[in-house]
Design a protein around this motif. Structure first.
Motif, PDB file in Angstrom:
ATOM      1  N   LEU A 161      -1.961  -9.927   3.615  1.00 13.25           N
ATOM      2  CA  LEU A 161      -1.543 -11.100   3.070  1.00 13.25           C
ATOM      3  C   LEU A 161      -2.652 -12.214   3.451  1.00 13.25           C
ATOM      4  CD1 LEU A 161       2.217 -10.791   4.300  1.00 13.25           C
ATOM      5  CD2 LEU A 161       1.670 -10.786   2.057  1.00 13.25           C
ATOM      6  N   LYS A 162      -3.006 -12.052   4.580  1.00 12.97           N
ATOM      7  CA  LYS A 162      -4.244 -13.231   4.830  1.00 12.97           C
ATOM      8  C   LYS A 162      -5.291 -13.204   3.946  1.00 12.97           C
ATOM      9  CE  LYS A 162      -7.523 -14.176   8.443  1.00 12.97           C
ATOM     10  NZ  LYS A 162      -8.155 -13.576   9.985  1.00 12.97           N
TER      11      LYS A 162
ATOM     12  N   ILE B 269       3.287  -3.386   1.135  1.00 15.23           N
ATOM     13  CA  ILE B 269       3.922  -4.085   2.179  1.00 15.23           C
ATOM     14  C   ILE B 269       5.124  -3.367   2.584  1.00 15.23           C
ATOM     15  CG2 ILE B 269       5.054  -6.292   2.840  1.00 15.23           C
ATOM     16  CD1 ILE B 269       3.402  -7.717   0.757  1.00 15.23           C
ATOM     17  N   CYS B 270       6.211  -3.138   1.722  1.00  9.74           N
ATOM     18  CA  CYS B 270       7.201  -2.489   2.368  1.00  9.74           C
ATOM     19  C   CYS B 270       6.964  -1.041   3.006  1.00  9.74           C
ATOM     20  CB  CYS B 270       8.271  -2.039   1.206  1.00  9.74           C
ATOM     21  SG  CYS B 270       8.752  -3.615   0.271  1.00  9.74           S
ATOM     22  N   THR B 271       6.043  -0.306   2.367  1.00  2.62           N
ATOM     23  CA  THR B 271       5.909   0.972   3.165  1.00  2.62           C
ATOM     24  C   THR B 271       5.157   0.794   4.338  1.00  2.62           C
ATOM     25  OG1 THR B 271       5.217   1.954   0.864  1.00  2.62           O
ATOM     26  CG2 THR B 271       4.464   3.049   2.659  1.00  2.62           C
TER      27      THR B 271
ATOM     28  N   THR C 199      -0.221  -5.570   7.526  1.00  2.00           N
ATOM     29  CA  THR C 199       0.402  -6.435   6.453  1.00  2.00           C
ATOM     30  C   THR C 199      -0.083  -7.940   6.676  1.00  2.00           C
ATOM     31  OG1 THR C 199       2.511  -5.122   6.563  1.00  2.00           O
ATOM     32  CG2 THR C 199       2.498  -7.375   5.650  1.00  2.00           C
ATOM     33  N   TYR C 200      -0.350  -8.133   7.935  1.00  4.05           N
ATOM     34  CA  TYR C 200      -0.720  -9.705   8.149  1.00  4.05           C
ATOM     35  C   TYR C 200      -2.387  -9.664   7.547  1.00  4.05           C
ATOM     36  CZ  TYR C 200      -2.424 -13.759  10.526  1.00  4.05           C
ATOM     37  OH  TYR C 200      -2.676 -15.230  11.036  1.00  4.05           O
ATOM     38  N   SER C 201      -3.009  -8.460   7.839  1.00  3.47           N
ATOM     39  CA  SER C 201      -4.488  -8.555   7.321  1.00  3.47           C
ATOM     40  C   SER C 201      -4.520  -8.629   5.712  1.00  3.47           C
ATOM     41  CB  SER C 201      -5.374  -7.449   7.620  1.00  3.47           C
ATOM     42  OG  SER C 201      -5.292  -7.352   8.945  1.00  3.47           O
TER      43      SER C 201
ATOM     44  N   ILE D  66       2.510  -4.394  10.975  1.00  2.00           N
ATOM     45  CA  ILE D  66       2.541  -5.848  11.132  1.00  2.00           C
ATOM     46  C   ILE D  66       0.875  -6.080  10.859  1.00  2.00           C
ATOM     47  CG2 ILE D  66       2.787  -7.972  12.506  1.00  2.00           C
ATOM     48  CD1 ILE D  66       5.163  -6.519  13.804  1.00  2.00           C
ATOM     49  N   GLU D  67       0.080  -5.445  11.706  1.00  2.00           N
ATOM     50  CA  GLU D  67      -1.220  -5.759  11.665  1.00  2.00           C
ATOM     51  C   GLU D  67      -1.693  -5.575  10.161  1.00  2.00           C
ATOM     52  OE1 GLU D  67       0.199  -3.988  14.056  1.00  2.00           O
ATOM     53  OE2 GLU D  67      -0.969  -4.078  15.785  1.00  2.00           O
TER      54      GLU D  67
ATOM     55  N   LEU E 233       5.465  -1.674   6.578  1.00  2.00           N
ATOM     56  CA  LEU E 233       6.587  -2.086   7.403  1.00  2.00           C
ATOM     57  C   LEU E 233       7.834  -1.217   7.718  1.00  2.00           C
ATOM     58  CD1 LEU E 233       6.930  -5.863   6.190  1.00  2.00           C
ATOM     59  CD2 LEU E 233       5.783  -5.073   8.287  1.00  2.00           C
TER      60      LEU E 233
END
Lengths: 610, 557
Positions: free
Chosen positions: B81-82, B63-65, B77-79, B74-75, B67
């Motif tokens: 996490l979802k 996630i950190c890498t 990470t969103y995918s 964002i895309e 972002l």
């Protein structure tokens, strides 16, 4: 506001700087400012939750500020002391007791206004010069002390100030502000897979750590064994090249991966340390400064042409014509950085009788059997002469003098050899000369290492040796075999003179030629050329959603959120815009909104660590 | 079968500190399935934790890498996490307990659970934890106790625990034997690291201490930590080969657990290995500098020693702006050595007294207070300060008021006897001849409590007015704006009042946090929630006053 105090302060400033006094009068204090009381009852200013002074005892902290900075950086009589940041002046008052001119640069007029409202500063105003703009400094101050809380809230102005100082003191890096030049830098060092410069990476690592920096060594020598096996395979040249490239890419990816995790300010690679052009490009995108120390003879290792332009900084052990060639291929930031010694490794040692028995001799040579050495040492075989190292010709008469059957010698044993020999021969390698290379234009590490051990050496003449040692006093050279033989005979019978010369050479190394000196010089050079590279890396901007339509096509549940976010911004929305849109709407937080808010939290966490 | 998810997205040491709570959950809900959600950098630790049936790891690093470096961060990470939380939600957890003290934990708990509103399932204790960790200095109890409360457990005296495999214990035992360490050898561990500068006692002090230990105590020393903390190790290995073993950078969490099991005493900064030691039954001598204080994160369990600098500014509120970090030098190698001798039982009582009287340091012993909270009491009786008294009062206060607001949750309200318990405990460990002065300080606070209650009362009235205005079919917007501004002004009054009741400032921190997380709905809905927050503040102050009154009556007897 205490009107009387304010008027009193303004009156004092009008006498010294009426223009500034007018500006302060017309300034208003920002709403972000908060004046709170310290535990011992003194007012302290907080800007955006950053407290400019101690909330316990600001006066005590002020005195410590002076002491702490004086311990790091000396102030000579006549020096102008510049302090970045006035705040409420607690840290400035102690400086007025020094016999120096004190200039305080407070970049915020409203801080001055707020300070004048709170504290009687008339005496202080008389004792110092206050300015609000970097351009008002007539010249770069000799000594600059940074008040860190002020730096925190005025980073860009501080950067301007340090740039101004660096430009003016390019020739004297020691006058850089200690808080800047001594900033703890995070460095990743990449070692070569194999070769003579491998130990140099370790010396550099230790030196940088000793200078207080945070260093990680990526030791590519772990791949030496498979790499050598590949080299030894009897396969066609093309396949060998492909395999070599694979090694290069493997290690380059390790470097990039380490950088993503370790986030260094700088990557330093040494000769033959493999970094692919793609990896260097990636490091550039990550805003990581790259430096290369080319500790080889450029005339025999032409690969530098391919790589030198890709690094931000290029350090060399030769200058003059090499610099011309670097310029020709577009390299701008190059710098001469000679080899050195590590006194922690190369030092005087008391040897046991057994060691003396094994390593002692009248003359010795430690190193690989290059062509010129094989040839020249034919002429020394009548001496008590021990030769140490590998790659010597077994068929040559010289072989009779080669110790341990030509095995590689460890660094510890090398130091013992240096210490045990009455005279250490130092002959720079050459594959094309019969003896001394008359055009030799760099100084090998052995010269410094021998000197650091307090060992006496006879070294072949090098055109730039006198830049580093006083030839004849600190070091003795020879120009050919005849000269060498004569000097060996002389110094074998003049013990005191030999020892005195060796001690003078050692002193010179301690003063000027350690890896610590080299690393200091390297970092100073980089800071002069690129002042903000270690101070404040431009933080990568928050990621944005480049293609909103593609996003909500893939995730239809985000359509209304992203539409709201788009209405709030002109360009591509970033996570802040999306979060603002979510918070602005009525009703409970829904699932996809929570996903965005979670991303926002992670982004905020990253921002705090940047 | 109950299915419980514990969300702990913190660090190594914090996860070790979760183990009493995990054990407690398993003992209260023996049929339940307990799952743990952690960041993937703590994955290796999970197999050592007692009381969990399974664990999930969130790829924090990725996630950190993404972002940090990925233009499509964002895309991606969103995918990620979802998908991650989508799968987790399918597990239908009956209960999700978040013990991560920031919003990443709160949101993750919501995403993994079955709730419909982001903030509706945050337990009162969790709110308290989040609000106090923002003001770390004010936390009046050990985080392990707090974790249990956050899980709704009324448990005490359960200490951390880690389980390594038999093979790993055997490996550690063999290795130590190979180094000449058998059961009869006193093995002293040392951990010189810490996550921030202010937590790290200077390396030169550690070296001096070790030299004294080696010269005066028959023992072997073992160094734990990561490779970058090698200054002490390099020096000791060079100068005292054979007496010192370095495990720096060589142990997995499981191996660390096994080696710690064989270590008699660990001398350490406030750090992850300190908690591992307590989880292995190893005695601990800990050093707490900077913002760290033993009362919140010290070595849990009985009979450990903790040293803190005796400075007005400790624990530090502003470590990032402290230029001297002088607190680290206040603790001298002499005092740590003397404390070690006390811990080893090699010190006479006179020496103990002398050490406790030393200026510059405070020496505490760990144990449980009379209400079952972990405590660090002075090794020798000393005067009790008002700040310390307020800590004991707050433990009762929060155990009562948070239990009350936690309808249906497991932690019962502490009864009347709790104050008597405090009184007895104070008598046991402190001199009480300063009671008149303590009473004077308490009396100074009383008018401020009254003022604060008045302000909160006004807040309640204003919230009602907002509610009435919001009920109007055609709301008067300017009137609503005016009321909202008045409410904001009131909050500033509350914040100022907080400065006047500093030892009990947590009341204000929690109040502000509760206001912050009022979730958007209709204006009337928000007004109702706001009114409740003001009312709760008043009731908490009332409870505090009652506790104070009862305690001072007892102390004045």
């Amino acid at each position: 506001m205490n009107k009387t105090v304010f008027e009193h302060n303004i009156a004092a400033l009008q006498k010294k700087n009426p223009v500034l006094a007018e500006q302060v009068l017309s300034a208003s204090v920002s709403q972000e400012y908060q004046v709170v009381m310290s535990k011992n009852g003194l007012p302290v200013l907080k800007i955006n939750r950053i407290s400019l002074h101690s909330l316990y005892d600001p006066e005590k902290e002020g005195r410590s500020f002076l002491q702490a900075h004086l311990a790091k950086q000396s102030v000579q009589p006549g020096d102008t002391v510049c302090i970045f940041g006035l705040g409420f002046g607690y840290h400035v008052r102690p400086f007025t007791e020094l016999p120096n001119r004190v200039v305080v640069l407070e970049p915020r007029l409203d801080v001055l206004r707020c300070a004048f409202e709170q504290i009687d500063m008339a005496g202080l105003i008389e004792a110092i010069t206050i300015c609000c703009d970097v351009s008002e400094l007539q010249r770069a101050p000799e000594v600059l002390f940074a008040h860190q809380p002020t730096v925190k809230v005025n980073q860009s102005v501080f950067k301007q100030l340090t740039e101004k100082e660096n430009c003016s003191s390019a020739s004297n890096t020691t006058s850089l502000d200690s808080t800047v030049s001594k900033k703890k830098i995070r460095i990743l060092i990449v070692s070569p897979i194999y070769g003579g410069s491998l130990p140099v990476t370790r010396y550099c690592t230790d030196a940088l750590k000793e200078l207080g920096h945070e260093v990680q060594l990526l030791d590519a020598s772990m791949f030496n064994e498979p790499f050598q096996k590949v080299l030894g395979m009897k396969i066609d040249t093309n396949s060998t090249r492909v395999l070599n490239d694979l090694f290069l890419h493997l290690i380059s990816e390790m470097v990039v991966g380490t950088c993503l995790d370790y986030a260094p300010d700088m990557v330093l690679a040494l000769s033959q340390a493999p970094l692919s052009p793609q990896a260097l490009q990636r490091l550039n995108e990550l805003n990581i400064t790259t430096a290369f120390w080319f500790v080889e003879d450029y005339k025999y290792m032409p690969y530098w042409k391919q790589y030198a332009p890709l690094y931000d900084f290029y350090f060399t052990i030769q200058d003059d014509r090499f610099f011309d060639e670097l310029r020709d291929i577009g390299v701008q930031n190059y710098c001469y950085l000679p080899m050195a010694a590590d006194p922690g490794v190369h030092n005087e040692t008391n040897l046991s009788q057994e060691d003396m028995q094994e390593f002692g001799s009248d003359i010795s040579f430690m190193g690989a059997g290059y062509y010129n050495r094989q040839k020249m040492f034919h002429g020394l075989l009548d001496f008590d002469f021990k030769i140490w190292g590998n790659e010597w010709d077994m068929r040559s008469p010289v072989w009779q003098h080669v110790q341990r059957s030509g095995a590689r010698i460890s660094t510890d044993d090398t130091v013992k050899i240096f210490n045990a020999s009455k005279i250490n021969i130092n002959l720079h390698s050459s594959v094309s000369h019969e003896g001394v290379n008359p055009q030799g234009d760099f100084v090998n590490p052995r010269t410094y290492e021998l000197a650091s051990c307090g060992a006496f050496q006879l070294v072949d003449e090098r055109s730039i040796l006198n830049r580093h040692f006083a030839v004849g006093e600190e070091i003795i050279t020879y120009k050919d075999l005849e000269d060498l033989r004569a000097k060996i005979e002389y110094f074998l019978t003049h013990d005191d003179e030999r020892l005195a010369i060796a001690q003078r050479a050692k002193k010179r190394v301690m003063q000027e030629h350690t890896y610590k000196h080299r690393m200091e010089h390297m970092l100073s050079f980089i800071q002069q050329r690129k002042p903000d590279c270690f101070y404040q890396k431009s933080a990568p901007s928050s990621p944005v959603i480049h293609d909103v339509e593609a996003f909500y096509t893939k995730h239809p549940e985000t359509t209304s959120i992203l539409s709201d976010a788009l209405r709030r911004t002109q360009g591509a929305p970033n996570i802040d815009t999306v979060a603002a849109a979510i918070h602005a709407k009525q009703g409970p937080i829904e699932y996809p909104e929570a996903l965005f808010l979670l991303i926002k939290e992670y982004e905020q966490l990253l921002q705090e660590h940047r | 079968m109950e299915s419980i998810l514990v969300v702990n997205l913190t660090r190594f040491g914090d996860i070790v500190q979760t183990t009493p709570m995990l054990q407690g959950l398993k003992s209260v809900y023996p049929e339940s399935r307990v799952s743990l959600l952690v960041n993937n950098n703590c994955e290796q630790l999970c197999s050592l934790l007692p009381g969990i049936d399974e664990y999930y790891t969130l790829d924090f690093k990725q996630i950190c890498t993404d972002l940090h470096n990925n233009p499509a961060g964002i895309e991606q990470t969103y995918s990620y996490l979802k998908e991650f939380f989508g799968k987790l939600r399918l597990r239908n957890f009956n209960k999700v307990i978040n013990i991560t003290p920031h919003h990443i934990g709160v949101i993750s708990a919501f995403l993994a659970g079955q709730g419909n509103r982001l903030n509706e399932n945050i337990s009162a204790w969790t709110k308290f934890f989040i609000s106090t960790t923002r003001n770390w200095k004010t936390l009046p109890m050990h985080v392990i106790d707090l974790y249990s409360k956050m899980a709704g457990l009324d448990q005490h005296l359960i200490v951390p625990k880690l389980n390594a495999s038999q093979e790993t214990y055997q490996f550690a035992s063999n290795m130590l034997q190979h180094q000449g360490i058998d059961e009869g050898t006193l093995l002293l561990g040392l951990h010189t690291g810490g996550s921030t500068d202010e937590k790290r006692w200077p390396q030169e002090h550690f070296i001096e201490l070790c030299e004294r230990i080696i010269k005066n105590i028959s023992c072997k020393m073992i160094l734990y930590g990561v490779e970058t903390e090698n200054n002490v190790s390099t020096y000791l290995l060079k100068n005292y080969p054979g007496q010192v073993i370095s495990m720096l950078g060589k142990t997995t969490p499981e191996e660390l657990t096994a080696f710690m099991h064989y270590t008699d005493v660990l001398i350490t900064n406030d750090s992850g290995p300190m908690h591992v030691a307590t989880a292995c039954g190893t005695k601990v001598l800990s050093l707490h500098t900077g913002k760290e204080k033993c009362i919140s994160t010290g070595p849990y369990g009985e009979g450990n020693l903790a040293i803190e600098p005796d400075m007005a500014c400790h624990p530090c509120e502003f470590p990032e702006s402290c230029h001297s970090l002088e607190c680290r030098n206040r603790i001298t190698p002499d005092s740590v050595f003397a404390a070690l001798e006390i811990l080893l039982g090699a010190h006479s009582e006179t020496h103990t007294e002398a050490l406790c009287a030393q200026k510059g340091v405070q020496l505490f012993c760990s144990g449980f207070d009379a209400n079952g909270f972990m405590d660090f009491y002075p090794l020798q009786k000393k005067d009790i300060s008002f700040e310390k008294l307020s800590v004991y009062m707050q433990r009762v206060l929060w155990s009562r008021v948070l239990a009350e607001t936690e309808a249906g949750y497991g932690v019962p309200r502490l009864g009347e006897k709790a104050v008597v318990n405090i009184y007895r405990y104070i008598q046991k460990h402190y001199h009480t001849h300063t009671v008149p002065d303590l009473l004077r300080q308490w009396n100074v606070l009383l008018p401020h409590f009254i003022q604060l209650k008045r302000t909160a009362g006004k807040g309640g009235v204003l919230a009602d007015e907002v509610h009435s205005a919001g009920m109007n079919p055609v709301p008067n917007i300017s009137r609503l704006q005016h009321l909202t501004q008045q409410l904001e002004a009131l909050d500033n009054e509350v914040i100022s009042a907080g400065e006047m009741i500093k030892p009990f400032k947590n009341l204000i921190h929690l109040f502000l946090y509760e206001k912050e997380i009022i979730e958007g709905g209709s204006i009337t809905d928000m007004a109702v929630q706001t009114r409740t927050v003001y009312e709760v503040l008043v009731s908490r102050i009332n409870e505090l006053e009652a506790i104070g009154q009862q305690l001072f009556i007892l102390m004045n007897r």
